[in-house]
Write a protein that holds these residues in place. Structure first.
Motif, PDB file in Angstrom:
ATOM      1  N   THR A   1      -0.331   2.574   4.491  1.00  0.00           N
ATOM      2  CA  THR A   1       0.914   3.276   4.186  1.00  0.00           C
ATOM      3  C   THR A   1       0.786   3.920   2.804  1.00  0.00           C
ATOM      4  O   THR A   1      -0.169   3.664   2.071  1.00  0.00           O
TER       5      THR A   1
ATOM      6  N   LYS B   1       4.856  -0.398  13.946  1.00  0.00           N
ATOM      7  CA  LYS B   1       5.434   0.825  13.379  1.00  0.00           C
ATOM      8  C   LYS B   1       6.928   0.661  13.125  1.00  0.00           C
ATOM      9  O   LYS B   1       7.459   1.152  12.119  1.00  0.00           O
TER      10      LYS B   1
ATOM     11  N   PHE C   1       7.444  -1.447   9.903  1.00  0.00           N
ATOM     12  CA  PHE C   1       7.235  -0.707   8.657  1.00  0.00           C
ATOM     13  C   PHE C   1       8.311   0.366   8.456  1.00  0.00           C
ATOM     14  O   PHE C   1       8.651   0.700   7.314  1.00  0.00           O
TER      15      PHE C   1
ATOM     16  N   ARG D   1      -3.355   5.116  -0.926  1.00  0.00           N
ATOM     17  CA  ARG D   1      -2.824   4.322   0.183  1.00  0.00           C
ATOM     18  C   ARG D   1      -2.731   2.845  -0.192  1.00  0.00           C
ATOM     19  O   ARG D   1      -3.536   2.339  -0.980  1.00  0.00           O
TER      20      ARG D   1
ATOM     21  N   SER E   1       8.920   2.446   5.183  1.00  0.00           N
ATOM     22  CA  SER E   1       7.562   2.944   4.997  1.00  0.00           C
ATOM     23  C   SER E   1       7.029   3.488   6.315  1.00  0.00           C
ATOM     24  O   SER E   1       7.301   2.940   7.382  1.00  0.00           O
ATOM     25  N   LYS E   2       6.264   4.558   6.239  1.00  0.00           N
ATOM     26  CA  LYS E   2       5.660   5.148   7.428  1.00  0.00           C
ATOM     27  C   LYS E   2       4.217   4.682   7.561  1.00  0.00           C
ATOM     28  O   LYS E   2       3.466   4.659   6.584  1.00  0.00           O
ATOM     29  N   VAL E   3       3.833   4.303   8.771  1.00  0.00           N
ATOM     30  CA  VAL E   3       2.447   3.914   9.038  1.00  0.00           C
ATOM     31  C   VAL E   3       1.592   5.175   9.107  1.00  0.00           C
ATOM     32  O   VAL E   3       1.813   6.044   9.947  1.00  0.00           O
ATOM     33  N   GLU E   4       0.615   5.261   8.211  1.00  0.00           N
ATOM     34  CA  GLU E   4      -0.282   6.420   8.191  1.00  0.00           C
ATOM     35  C   GLU E   4      -1.455   6.229   9.152  1.00  0.00           C
ATOM     36  O   GLU E   4      -1.921   7.181   9.769  1.00  0.00           O
TER      37      GLU E   4
END
Length: 233
Positions: A135, A188, A191, A172, A196-199
Motif C-alpha cells: 500500500t 482488499k 484495507f 510503498r 488504504s488502497k491495495v496496490e
C-alpha cells in the motif's frame, strides 16, 4: 451418502458446484432426473451426469500453482480470458480450491477432489491464508490491532485478521495479512476499511503450503499425505 458429497468425492466438482448441477437437472439416478439436494445415494444406485456414469473410484490429485497476475481463477471464462486451467495440459477434470482475484498473484491449489476442496474451504478447519500486501499508506498500529479483534465492514461483512508491518520499500508500505476464511475480496475490503488502497496483493501461503522456488505460471503436485494432515482426515 448425500448426493453432492458423492459427486464431489467422484471428482465431478466442488460440493457447491455439484449443488448447482443437481438444481439444473444434470444428475440422473436409476433413470430418474434428480433436483432434490437432500437426495441420498445408496450402495447400488446408478448415478449419471449428462448420461455418463459417475463412480467413486478415481485418483485424487492436488497441484500447487503460482498464479500470475491477469489470470482468472475459474475453470473457464465466457469472455475467453486466460484462466488457471490454461496452465494444465491434462485431460483430468480439475478445478481451483477457492479463488484469487484476477490481479492477485501467488499460491492457489488445484484438484480433482471436490470433497477435499470443500474441507479446505470450510471455516471450521481454520485453514490459514497469508498475503503480502503493498500500500502507499503507513497504517496506525491501533487500527491494525482493531482488525485482529474483528470488525464489521460497510458492506456488512464481518472480518478478522492479523496484520503485521513488514517493511517500507521505496514509496510503498508492505504488510503481511493472515486470515482463516476465504471471503470474497476480504483483504482488499479490510484495507479499504483502514483507508488504504491495495496496490498489489500476493498470497504467499495457503494451509502452510508455500511456493518456494516455484516460478510464476508453473505448478507442481502436492503430496496428499500433507493435505490430509492439514485437515486431520
Amino acid at each position: 451418502m448425500r448426493l453432492n458429497k458423492f459427486l464431489a468425492k467422484a471428482g465431478l466438482a466442488s460440493r457447491r458446484k455439484c449443488d448447482e448441477l443437481i438444481k439444473k437437472g444434470f444428475i440422473n439416478i436409476n433413470g430418474v432426473i434428480i433436483d432434490d439436494l437432500s437426495t441420498q445415494v445408496k450402495e447400488n444406485d446408478y448415478v449419471l451426469y449428462k448420461n455418463k456414469l459417475v463412480q467413486l473410484k478415481f485418483n485424487p490429485v492436488v497441484y500447487l500453482l503460482n498464479k500470475p497476475k491477469g489470470v482468472i481463477s475459474t475453470v473457464n471464462d465466457p469472455q475467453n480470458r486466460k484462466t488457471i486451467m490454461d496452465f494444465f495440459l491434462t485431460e483430468e477434470r480439475l478445478f481451483p480450491i477457492g479463488r484469487l482475484d484476477r490481479d492477485t498473484t501467488g499460491v492457489i491449489l488445484v484438484t480433482n477432489d471436490g470433497d477435499l476442496a470443500h474441507k479446505l474451504m470450510h471455516p471450521k478447519y481454520n485453514i490459514e491464508r497469508k498475503y503480502i500486501v503493498d500500500t502507499k499508506l503507513n497504517i496506525n498500529k491501533n487500527k491494525l490491532k482493531s482488525i485482529s479483534n474483528g470488525v464489521l465492514l460497510e458492506n456488512g461483512q464481518k472480518v478478522k485478521a492479523n496484520i503485521n508491518f513488514l517493511e517500507k520499500k521505496f514509496n510503498r508500505f508492505v504488510y503481511e495479512a493472515i486470515l482463516f476464511e476465504g471471503k470474497n475480496r476480504e483483504v482488499k475490503n479490510i484495507f479499504k476499511f483502514l483507508d488504504s488502497k491495495v496496490e498489489s496483493l500476493h498470497r504467499s501461503s495457503f494451509a502452510g503450503i508455500v511456493l518456494g522456488k516455484l516460478k510464476s505460471g508453473h505448478s507442481k503436485k502436492i503430496s496428499l499425505n500433507i493435505i490430509r494432515k492439514i485437515i486431520n482426515t
